[in-house]
Scaffold this motif. Structure first.
Motif, PDB file in Angstrom:
ATOM      1  N   VAL A  58       0.884  -1.166   0.000  1.00 47.43           N
ATOM      2  CA  VAL A  58       0.000   0.000   0.000  1.00 47.43           C
ATOM      3  C   VAL A  58       0.920   1.213   0.000  1.00 47.43           C
ATOM      4  O   VAL A  58       1.637   1.452   0.978  1.00 47.43           O
ATOM      5  CB  VAL A  58      -0.935   0.033   1.215  1.00 47.43           C
ATOM      6  CG1 VAL A  58      -1.792   1.297   1.179  1.00 47.43           C
ATOM      7  CG2 VAL A  58      -1.824  -1.203   1.237  1.00 47.43           C
ATOM      8  N   ILE A  59       0.899   1.958  -1.096  1.00 46.08           N
ATOM      9  CA  ILE A  59       1.852   3.056  -1.281  1.00 46.08           C
ATOM     10  C   ILE A  59       1.103   4.327  -1.671  1.00 46.08           C
ATOM     11  O   ILE A  59      -0.033   4.268  -2.148  1.00 46.08           O
ATOM     12  CB  ILE A  59       2.902   2.710  -2.356  1.00 46.08           C
ATOM     13  CG1 ILE A  59       2.208   2.403  -3.689  1.00 46.08           C
ATOM     14  CG2 ILE A  59       3.751   1.527  -1.912  1.00 46.08           C
ATOM     15  CD1 ILE A  59       3.180   2.109  -4.827  1.00 46.08           C
ATOM     16  N   PRO A  60       1.702   5.500  -1.470  1.00 42.77           N
ATOM     17  CA  PRO A  60       1.043   6.749  -1.890  1.00 42.77           C
ATOM     18  C   PRO A  60       0.782   6.742  -3.397  1.00 42.77           C
ATOM     19  O   PRO A  60       1.611   6.285  -4.184  1.00 42.77           O
ATOM     20  CB  PRO A  60       2.065   7.840  -1.515  1.00 42.77           C
ATOM     21  CG  PRO A  60       2.911   7.223  -0.443  1.00 42.77           C
ATOM     22  CD  PRO A  60       2.998   5.771  -0.772  1.00 42.77           C
ATOM     23  N   SER A  61      -0.360   7.259  -3.785  1.00 42.38           N
ATOM     24  CA  SER A  61      -0.671   7.332  -5.211  1.00 42.38           C
ATOM     25  C   SER A  61       0.376   8.157  -5.945  1.00 42.38           C
ATOM     26  O   SER A  61       0.795   7.824  -7.054  1.00 42.38           O
ATOM     27  CB  SER A  61      -2.061   7.930  -5.415  1.00 42.38           C
ATOM     28  OG  SER A  61      -3.042   7.135  -4.769  1.00 42.38           O
ATOM     29  N   THR A  62       0.803   9.252  -5.322  1.00 44.11           N
ATOM     30  CA  THR A  62       1.937  10.051  -5.780  1.00 44.11           C
ATOM     31  C   THR A  62       2.687  10.506  -4.540  1.00 44.11           C
ATOM     32  O   THR A  62       2.076  10.670  -3.469  1.00 44.11           O
ATOM     33  CB  THR A  62       1.496  11.278  -6.598  1.00 44.11           C
ATOM     34  OG1 THR A  62       0.593  12.073  -5.809  1.00 44.11           O
ATOM     35  CG2 THR A  62       0.807  10.858  -7.889  1.00 44.11           C
ATOM     36  N   PRO A  63       4.006  10.707  -4.640  1.00 44.19           N
ATOM     37  CA  PRO A  63       4.758  11.150  -3.459  1.00 44.19           C
ATOM     38  C   PRO A  63       4.178  12.436  -2.875  1.00 44.19           C
ATOM     39  O   PRO A  63       3.840  13.363  -3.594  1.00 44.19           O
ATOM     40  CB  PRO A  63       6.177  11.369  -4.016  1.00 44.19           C
ATOM     41  CG  PRO A  63       6.259  10.466  -5.199  1.00 44.19           C
ATOM     42  CD  PRO A  63       4.890  10.474  -5.806  1.00 44.19           C
ATOM     43  N   GLY A  64       4.019  12.438  -1.559  1.00 42.69           N
ATOM     44  CA  GLY A  64       3.461  13.593  -0.884  1.00 42.69           C
ATOM     45  C   GLY A  64       1.952  13.643  -0.883  1.00 42.69           C
ATOM     46  O   GLY A  64       1.354  14.588  -0.363  1.00 42.69           O
ATOM     47  N   ASN A  65       1.308  12.605  -1.431  1.00 38.95           N
ATOM     48  CA  ASN A  65      -0.152  12.564  -1.526  1.00 38.95           C
ATOM     49  C   ASN A  65      -0.693  11.653  -0.437  1.00 38.95           C
ATOM     50  O   ASN A  65      -0.167  10.564  -0.201  1.00 38.95           O
ATOM     51  CB  ASN A  65      -0.560  12.043  -2.910  1.00 38.95           C
ATOM     52  CG  ASN A  65      -2.039  12.242  -3.190  1.00 38.95           C
ATOM     53  OD1 ASN A  65      -2.836  12.353  -2.274  1.00 38.95           O
ATOM     54  ND2 ASN A  65      -2.388  12.270  -4.463  1.00 38.95           N
ATOM     55  N   ALA A  66      -1.764  12.095   0.234  1.00 45.69           N
ATOM     56  CA  ALA A  66      -2.341  11.293   1.311  1.00 45.69           C
ATOM     57  C   ALA A  66      -3.331  10.251   0.797  1.00 45.69           C
ATOM     58  O   ALA A  66      -3.965   9.570   1.592  1.00 45.69           O
ATOM     59  CB  ALA A  66      -3.025  12.207   2.332  1.00 45.69           C
ATOM     60  N   ARG A  67      -3.464  10.133  -0.516  1.00 41.97           N
ATOM     61  CA  ARG A  67      -4.271   9.051  -1.092  1.00 41.97           C
ATOM     62  C   ARG A  67      -3.360   7.856  -1.350  1.00 41.97           C
ATOM     63  O   ARG A  67      -2.236   8.014  -1.849  1.00 41.97           O
ATOM     64  CB  ARG A  67      -4.938   9.504  -2.390  1.00 41.97           C
ATOM     65  CG  ARG A  67      -6.010  10.567  -2.207  1.00 41.97           C
ATOM     66  CD  ARG A  67      -6.743  10.812  -3.525  1.00 41.97           C
ATOM     67  NE  ARG A  67      -7.840  11.762  -3.361  1.00 41.97           N
ATOM     68  CZ  ARG A  67      -7.721  13.062  -3.535  1.00 41.97           C
ATOM     69  NH1 ARG A  67      -6.558  13.566  -3.900  1.00 41.97           N
ATOM     70  NH2 ARG A  67      -8.767  13.861  -3.377  1.00 41.97           N
ATOM     71  N   TYR A  68      -3.868   6.656  -1.045  1.00 44.65           N
ATOM     72  CA  TYR A  68      -3.049   5.449  -1.118  1.00 44.65           C
ATOM     73  C   TYR A  68      -3.639   4.439  -2.087  1.00 44.65           C
ATOM     74  O   TYR A  68      -4.859   4.325  -2.218  1.00 44.65           O
ATOM     75  CB  TYR A  68      -2.895   4.831   0.277  1.00 44.65           C
ATOM     76  CG  TYR A  68      -1.894   5.589   1.122  1.00 44.65           C
ATOM     77  CD1 TYR A  68      -0.599   5.116   1.279  1.00 44.65           C
ATOM     78  CD2 TYR A  68      -2.249   6.789   1.726  1.00 44.65           C
ATOM     79  CE1 TYR A  68       0.321   5.816   2.040  1.00 44.65           C
ATOM     80  CE2 TYR A  68      -1.335   7.503   2.481  1.00 44.65           C
ATOM     81  CZ  TYR A  68      -0.049   7.010   2.639  1.00 44.65           C
ATOM     82  OH  TYR A  68       0.862   7.717   3.368  1.00 44.65           O
ATOM     83  N   THR A  69      -2.733   3.708  -2.716  1.00 45.12           N
ATOM     84  CA  THR A  69      -3.115   2.695  -3.692  1.00 45.12           C
ATOM     85  C   THR A  69      -2.619   1.335  -3.219  1.00 45.12           C
ATOM     86  O   THR A  69      -1.470   1.202  -2.780  1.00 45.12           O
ATOM     87  CB  THR A  69      -2.500   3.004  -5.069  1.00 45.12           C
ATOM     88  OG1 THR A  69      -2.988   4.270  -5.512  1.00 45.12           O
ATOM     89  CG2 THR A  69      -2.869   1.936  -6.079  1.00 45.12           C
ATOM     90  N   ALA A  70      -3.477   0.323  -3.315  1.00 45.43           N
ATOM     91  CA  ALA A  70      -3.102  -1.041  -2.943  1.00 45.43           C
ATOM     92  C   ALA A  70      -2.576  -1.776  -4.168  1.00 45.43           C
ATOM     93  O   ALA A  70      -3.209  -1.764  -5.232  1.00 45.43           O
ATOM     94  CB  ALA A  70      -4.298  -1.773  -2.351  1.00 45.43           C
ATOM     95  N   VAL A  71      -1.413  -2.400  -4.008  1.00 46.74           N
ATOM     96  CA  VAL A  71      -0.842  -3.247  -5.062  1.00 46.74           C
ATOM     97  C   VAL A  71      -1.072  -4.688  -4.615  1.00 46.74           C
ATOM     98  O   VAL A  71      -0.340  -5.225  -3.788  1.00 46.74           O
ATOM     99  CB  VAL A  71       0.657  -2.963  -5.256  1.00 46.74           C
ATOM    100  CG1 VAL A  71       1.213  -3.808  -6.398  1.00 46.74           C
ATOM    101  CG2 VAL A  71       0.894  -1.480  -5.516  1.00 46.74           C
ATOM    102  N   THR A  72      -2.098  -5.298  -5.144  1.00 42.26           N
ATOM    103  CA  THR A  72      -2.515  -6.625  -4.680  1.00 42.26           C
ATOM    104  C   THR A  72      -1.703  -7.735  -5.343  1.00 42.26           C
ATOM    105  O   THR A  72      -0.893  -7.492  -6.241  1.00 42.26           O
ATOM    106  CB  THR A  72      -4.005  -6.823  -4.973  1.00 42.26           C
ATOM    107  OG1 THR A  72      -4.220  -6.649  -6.379  1.00 42.26           O
ATOM    108  CG2 THR A  72      -4.838  -5.800  -4.216  1.00 42.26           C
ATOM    109  N   ASP A  73      -1.951  -8.940  -4.886  1.00 46.63           N
ATOM    110  CA  ASP A  73      -1.275 -10.115  -5.441  1.00 46.63           C
ATOM    111  C   ASP A  73      -1.654 -10.266  -6.920  1.00 46.63           C
ATOM    112  O   ASP A  73      -2.829 -10.264  -7.274  1.00 46.63           O
ATOM    113  CB  ASP A  73      -1.691 -11.356  -4.651  1.00 46.63           C
ATOM    114  CG  ASP A  73      -0.846 -12.562  -5.041  1.00 46.63           C
ATOM    115  OD1 ASP A  73       0.194 -12.366  -5.693  1.00 46.63           O
ATOM    116  OD2 ASP A  73      -1.249 -13.686  -4.690  1.00 46.63           O
TER     117      ASP A  73
END
Length: 341
Positions: free
Chosen positions: A49-64
């Protein structure tokens, strides 16, 4: 393997690692990661689970099944990461987890449990009444960039160091609960539209620092503006004082000239009066002294003329000196004029 709580290292560690499903699932570990008395686990490219863009408080899940080869954490960013290695601990093996100093020195804070319990990565099959290995049990870490600059992380980076111990197995093995990736990704509010994911504390600290720097910048700009206005006001006051002083000097110099000229007139008048009085006295002298009388009158007239000319020259020189002094004073009061040596 003796269950005496001894540290597994050297050949003993390699033997334990090479036993199928003893510590790792086959094919998920590498002998290159064995270092001294432990093993360095690596950053995986999925289950993140990483930031959508650096410095952004929205997060994206990179699933299996998905994969990210690298990502960046801006100051204040956090992320949920997993290992490449998949685990299936026997009940007679445990491990401790340590940080990698190289990452800490770059400002990466790694949050994790301290121990990998015996049986981690195993599950009990009710149908066969036997323990079997899970297919994709990872170690998960929460990381946060608490440093001043961006941190770039790549798949395969060493993220933690494990040391393994041989222990006496429990009489009744128990499964180790693991909340799993789905639950952890929900804690990070992955794939939500709102900017409230990750570890809010570090982001709030970063935002507070930005606000503080903005306020400090505004204060500095305000102070500089006030200083410029003060200097402008001071310059204007100095200019007005210089103009007033120049006016005073002009009046003083003019009055000095008038005084000198007045003294000269008084002196000439007195001298004329004295000469007139003497001339009257000469007129009253006896006739036998007439030759000397006219000579004396001529001498007195010449003396009067010389005195008048001398007075005029003196007054002219005084006036010239006054004008020259006033010009020198004005030049000395002008900004940027070097002092006379």
């Amino acid at each position: 393997m003796n269950g005496d709580g001894r540290l597994l290292s050297g050949q003993g560690l390699l033997d334990a690692l090479n036993q199928p499903d003893r510590i790792f699932r086959a094919g998920s570990w590498s002998s290159d990661q064995v270092l001294g008395a432990g093993y360095s686990v690596r950053l995986g490219g999925d289950l993140l689970v990483i930031p959508s863009t650096p410095g952004n408080a929205r997060y994206t899940a990179v699933t299996d099944g998905a994969r990210v080869s690298e990502f960046t954490l801006a100051p204040g960013d956090s992320a949920l990461i997993s290992t490449i290695e998949r685990f299936t601990f026997g009940f007679d093996v445990t491990a401790t987890i340590g940080d990698k100093f190289g990452l800490s020195a770059r400002g990466l804070l790694i949050l994790h449990g301290s121990t990998v319990h015996p049986g981690y990565g195993r599950q009990y099959d009710q149908d066969t009444s036997r323990w079997s290995a899970k297919s994709n049990e990872r170690l998960y870490f929460v990381v946060a960039n608490v440093g001043p600059t961006e941190i770039h992380l790549r798949e395969g980076d060493q993220i933690a160091y494990l040391q393994f111990f041989a222990i006496e197995p429990a009489a009744e093995p128990k499964s180790v609960s693991n909340v799993g990736f789905d639950y952890l990704s929900k804690l990070f509010r992955a794939d939500h539209d709102s900017e409230d994911g990750g570890l809010a504390y570090f982001r709030n600290v970063k935002d507070l620092r930005s606000e503080t720097e903005t306020i400090a910048g505004d204060l500095r700009a305000g102070m500089e503006r006030l200083q410029r206005e003060f200097e402008a006001e001071l310059s204007g006051m100095r200019r007005e004082v210089a103009e007033a002083q120049t006016s005073v000097d002009r009046v003083t110099n003019g009055s000095n000239t008038v005084v000198v000229f007045g003294v000269f007139l008084v002196g000439v008048t007195l001298l004329g009066f004295v000469l007139t009085s003497i001339a009257d006295l000469v007129e009253k002298l006896p006739e036998h002294l007439s030759t000397g009388r006219y000579t004396l009158v001529v001498a007195l007239a010449v003396a009067y003329a010389l005195a008048a000319v001398t007075g005029v020259v003196f007054v002219a020189q005084a006036a010239r000196a006054t004008v020259r002094g006033a010009a020198t004073n004005r030049k000395a009061k002008e900004p940027g004029t070097p002092p006379e040596t």
